[in-house]
Design a protein around this motif. Structure first.
Motif, PDB file in Angstrom:
ATOM      1  N   ARG A  20      -3.743  -7.468 -11.306  1.00 59.30           N
ATOM      2  CA  ARG A  20      -3.789  -7.531  -9.847  1.00 59.30           C
ATOM      3  C   ARG A  20      -2.464  -7.073  -9.253  1.00 59.30           C
ATOM      4  O   ARG A  20      -2.429  -6.325  -8.275  1.00 59.30           O
ATOM      5  N   ALA A  21      -1.367  -7.507  -9.851  1.00 57.08           N
ATOM      6  CA  ALA A  21      -0.048  -7.074  -9.375  1.00 57.08           C
ATOM      7  C   ALA A  21       0.127  -5.573  -9.534  1.00 57.08           C
ATOM      8  O   ALA A  21       0.724  -4.900  -8.676  1.00 57.08           O
ATOM      9  N   GLY A  22      -0.407  -5.028 -10.638  1.00 54.35           N
ATOM     10  CA  GLY A  22      -0.323  -3.591 -10.853  1.00 54.35           C
ATOM     11  C   GLY A  22      -1.098  -2.814  -9.803  1.00 54.35           C
ATOM     12  O   GLY A  22      -0.635  -1.781  -9.308  1.00 54.35           O
ATOM     13  N   VAL A  23      -2.279  -3.310  -9.440  1.00 53.65           N
ATOM     14  CA  VAL A  23      -3.083  -2.650  -8.407  1.00 53.65           C
ATOM     15  C   VAL A  23      -2.359  -2.682  -7.068  1.00 53.65           C
ATOM     16  O   VAL A  23      -2.320  -1.682  -6.339  1.00 53.65           O
ATOM     17  N   LEU A  24      -1.760  -3.825  -6.738  1.00 55.95           N
ATOM     18  CA  LEU A  24      -1.028  -3.931  -5.476  1.00 55.95           C
ATOM     19  C   LEU A  24       0.183  -3.006  -5.464  1.00 55.95           C
ATOM     20  O   LEU A  24       0.498  -2.385  -4.443  1.00 55.95           O
ATOM     21  N   GLY A  25       0.875  -2.894  -6.611  1.00 53.27           N
ATOM     22  CA  GLY A  25       2.016  -1.987  -6.701  1.00 53.27           C
ATOM     23  C   GLY A  25       1.580  -0.539  -6.536  1.00 53.27           C
ATOM     24  O   GLY A  25       2.258   0.250  -5.869  1.00 53.27           O
ATOM     25  N   ALA A  26       0.436  -0.196  -7.118  1.00 51.02           N
ATOM     26  CA  ALA A  26      -0.085   1.161  -6.965  1.00 51.02           C
ATOM     27  C   ALA A  26      -0.455   1.435  -5.515  1.00 51.02           C
ATOM     28  O   ALA A  26      -0.213   2.532  -4.992  1.00 51.02           O
ATOM     29  N   ASN A  27      -1.033   0.442  -4.840  1.00 54.81           N
ATOM     30  CA  ASN A  27      -1.350   0.602  -3.419  1.00 54.81           C
ATOM     31  C   ASN A  27      -0.101   0.882  -2.601  1.00 54.81           C
ATOM     32  O   ASN A  27      -0.103   1.736  -1.705  1.00 54.81           O
ATOM     33  N   GLY A  29       2.616   2.299  -3.639  1.00 55.60           N
ATOM     34  CA  GLY A  29       3.026   3.667  -3.923  1.00 55.60           C
ATOM     35  C   GLY A  29       2.176   4.690  -3.199  1.00 55.60           C
ATOM     36  O   GLY A  29       2.695   5.680  -2.657  1.00 55.60           O
ATOM     37  N   ILE A  30       0.861   4.463  -3.179  1.00 57.31           N
ATOM     38  CA  ILE A  30      -0.041   5.400  -2.511  1.00 57.31           C
ATOM     39  C   ILE A  30       0.278   5.482  -1.025  1.00 57.31           C
ATOM     40  O   ILE A  30       0.468   6.571  -0.464  1.00 57.31           O
ATOM     41  N   VAL A  31       0.339   4.336  -0.360  1.00 55.15           N
ATOM     42  CA  VAL A  31       0.502   4.322   1.097  1.00 55.15           C
ATOM     43  C   VAL A  31       1.878   4.827   1.514  1.00 55.15           C
ATOM     44  O   VAL A  31       1.999   5.658   2.424  1.00 55.15           O
ATOM     45  N   SER A  32       2.934   4.325   0.867  1.00 52.94           N
ATOM     46  CA  SER A  32       4.282   4.698   1.295  1.00 52.94           C
ATOM     47  C   SER A  32       4.558   6.180   1.042  1.00 52.94           C
ATOM     48  O   SER A  32       5.106   6.877   1.904  1.00 52.94           O
ATOM     49  N   THR A  33       4.174   6.686  -0.119  1.00 56.48           N
ATOM     50  CA  THR A  33       4.420   8.098  -0.416  1.00 56.48           C
ATOM     51  C   THR A  33       3.517   9.007   0.412  1.00 56.48           C
ATOM     52  O   THR A  33       3.952  10.072   0.870  1.00 56.48           O
ATOM     53  N   ALA A  34       2.270   8.592   0.619  1.00 59.09           N
ATOM     54  CA  ALA A  34       1.376   9.387   1.458  1.00 59.09           C
ATOM     55  C   ALA A  34       1.927   9.487   2.876  1.00 59.09           C
ATOM     56  O   ALA A  34       1.935  10.574   3.474  1.00 59.09           O
ATOM     57  N   GLY A  35       2.385   8.364   3.415  1.00 62.46           N
ATOM     58  CA  GLY A  35       2.956   8.395   4.752  1.00 62.46           C
ATOM     59  C   GLY A  35       4.169   9.301   4.819  1.00 62.46           C
ATOM     60  O   GLY A  35       4.364  10.032   5.798  1.00 62.46           O
ATOM     61  N   LEU A  36       4.982   9.268   3.788  1.00 59.82           N
ATOM     62  CA  LEU A  36       6.204  10.078   3.772  1.00 59.82           C
ATOM     63  C   LEU A  36       5.882  11.575   3.716  1.00 59.82           C
ATOM     64  O   LEU A  36       6.381  12.361   4.531  1.00 59.82           O
ATOM     65  N   VAL A  37       5.048  11.980   2.767  1.00 59.02           N
ATOM     66  CA  VAL A  37       4.789  13.419   2.607  1.00 59.02           C
ATOM     67  C   VAL A  37       3.955  13.966   3.761  1.00 59.02           C
ATOM     68  O   VAL A  37       4.147  15.113   4.194  1.00 59.02           O
ATOM     69  N   VAL A  38       3.041  13.167   4.286  1.00 63.85           N
ATOM     70  CA  VAL A  38       2.255  13.619   5.433  1.00 63.85           C
ATOM     71  C   VAL A  38       3.148  13.731   6.665  1.00 63.85           C
ATOM     72  O   VAL A  38       2.983  14.637   7.486  1.00 63.85           O
ATOM     73  N   GLY A  39       4.103  12.813   6.786  1.00 61.91           N
ATOM     74  CA  GLY A  39       5.048  12.909   7.895  1.00 61.91           C
ATOM     75  C   GLY A  39       5.870  14.178   7.833  1.00 61.91           C
ATOM     76  O   GLY A  39       6.071  14.860   8.849  1.00 61.91           O
ATOM     77  N   VAL A  40       6.355  14.516   6.639  1.00 61.95           N
ATOM     78  CA  VAL A  40       7.119  15.757   6.487  1.00 61.95           C
ATOM     79  C   VAL A  40       6.204  16.956   6.740  1.00 61.95           C
ATOM     80  O   VAL A  40       6.616  17.947   7.369  1.00 61.95           O
ATOM     81  N   ALA A  41       4.950  16.869   6.279  1.00 64.11           N
ATOM     82  CA  ALA A  41       4.005  17.962   6.502  1.00 64.11           C
ATOM     83  C   ALA A  41       3.692  18.154   7.978  1.00 64.11           C
ATOM     84  O   ALA A  41       3.276  19.241   8.396  1.00 64.11           O
ATOM     85  N   GLY A  42       3.873  17.093   8.769  1.00 64.70           N
ATOM     86  CA  GLY A  42       3.691  17.244  10.202  1.00 64.70           C
ATOM     87  C   GLY A  42       4.760  18.121  10.814  1.00 64.70           C
ATOM     88  O   GLY A  42       4.552  18.725  11.872  1.00 64.70           O
ATOM     89  N   ALA A  43       5.920  18.192  10.179  1.00 68.92           N
ATOM     90  CA  ALA A  43       7.014  19.028  10.681  1.00 68.92           C
ATOM     91  C   ALA A  43       7.020  20.402  10.055  1.00 68.92           C
ATOM     92  O   ALA A  43       7.370  21.394  10.696  1.00 68.92           O
ATOM     93  N   THR A 159       5.011   4.091  -9.291  1.00 66.44           N
ATOM     94  CA  THR A 159       5.107   5.509  -9.645  1.00 66.44           C
ATOM     95  C   THR A 159       3.727   6.135  -9.800  1.00 66.44           C
ATOM     96  O   THR A 159       3.471   7.242  -9.296  1.00 66.44           O
ATOM     97  N   VAL A 160       2.835   5.445 -10.486  1.00 68.72           N
ATOM     98  CA  VAL A 160       1.474   5.965 -10.677  1.00 68.72           C
ATOM     99  C   VAL A 160       0.790   6.155  -9.327  1.00 68.72           C
ATOM    100  O   VAL A 160       0.148   7.186  -9.066  1.00 68.72           O
ATOM    101  N   GLY A 161       0.928   5.165  -8.446  1.00 73.40           N
ATOM    102  CA  GLY A 161       0.327   5.291  -7.130  1.00 73.40           C
ATOM    103  C   GLY A 161       0.941   6.421  -6.321  1.00 73.40           C
ATOM    104  O   GLY A 161       0.238   7.156  -5.617  1.00 73.40           O
ATOM    105  N   SER A 162       2.251   6.590  -6.425  1.00 76.52           N
ATOM    106  CA  SER A 162       2.944   7.622  -5.644  1.00 76.52           C
ATOM    107  C   SER A 162       2.576   9.026  -6.091  1.00 76.52           C
ATOM    108  O   SER A 162       2.565   9.970  -5.277  1.00 76.52           O
TER     109      SER A 162
END
Length: 234
Positions: A20-27, A29-43, A159-162
């Motif tokens: 369960r902790a691993g799934v939450l850690g992956a989440n 990674g997914i959300v934070s990295t997605a927000g970051l790269v999509v934000g840069v892609a907006g520019a 890392t896996v999530g990111s």
């Protein structure tokens, strides 16, 4: 006096907690990295800046998660060790009082006074420290969580999530990067949300909806900010 609690965590429950902790850690990674790269892609849709931001976010996030988990588990482990040391001293200095306490704990679980006293005496004769650690402290002295293992697991899960949104935004053609990443991230969050809900015996629909809506909002907000910043800089 310490009140009685549930029996110590079984090996299966422990593995489920780690999963369960691993799934939450992956989440995370997914959300934070997605927000970051999509934000840069907006520019900018240039691959270089997006890749640089994504990799930097992945590394920084993994280190932060590992450090936070290491500090948290180390503090918990120190507290557990202090409680165990205190229990050893009390058993050495006040054996009769500790026997009475163990008897009361078993009696509070529903055993008769005579049965509780007999159980307490037999367990004390076998291993008084283990008996008190289990029912009074709810700690297994031989299974204290390693902060290094927890830190490594947290960093790996992040890392896996990111990697998922990072790969999703770099592989497609520039004009499809944001759309593909959005779809991939939403599907990934729906999957991890369903898995975490099943592990926690919770409602799947609500857990998936929370993650999907939250992830979509995060990407929409960061994309909008990226466009505003990019337009202002340009």
């Amino acid at each position: 006096m310490t009140h009685p609690g549930e029996p110590h965590t079984t090996a299966i429950a422990g593995r489920l907690n780690w999963l369960r902790a691993g799934v939450l850690g992956a989440n995370d990674g997914i959300v934070s990295t997605a927000g970051l790269v999509v934000g840069v892609a907006g520019a900018t849709l240039a691959g270089g800046p997006i890749a640089t931001a994504g990799v930097a976010g992945l590394v920084a996030g993994a280190v932060s998660m590992a450090l936070g988990e290491y500090v948290s588990v180390s503090s918990q482990r120190d507290s557990e060790r202090a409680l165990l040391a205190k229990e050893r001293r009390e058993l050495a200095d006040f054996p009769e009082q500790e026997l009475d306490e163990l008897t009361a704990l078993y009696a509070a679980k529903g055993l008769s006074e005579d049965t509780a006293r007999r159980v307490a005496r037999e367990l004390t004769a076998k291993d008084a420290f283990a008996a008190h650690a289990e029912i009074e402290l709810r700690i297994d002295p031989d299974a204290l969580t390693s902060p290094w293992h927890a830190a490594a697991a947290s960093a790996l899960a992040f890392t896996v999530g990111s990697l998922l949104p990072l790969v999703a935004i770099l592989l497609p053609p520039p004009h499809l990067r944001v759309a593909v990443t959005f779809v991939v991230v939403i599907l990934a969050l729906a999957t991890t949300g369903a898995l975490s809900a099943r592990l926690g015996s919770a409602g799947v629909g609500r857990a998936v909806a929370r993650l999907v809506v939250g992830g979509a909002l995060a990407m929409a907000v960061t994309f909008g900010i990226g466009q505003l910043v990019g337009a202002g800089v340009g």
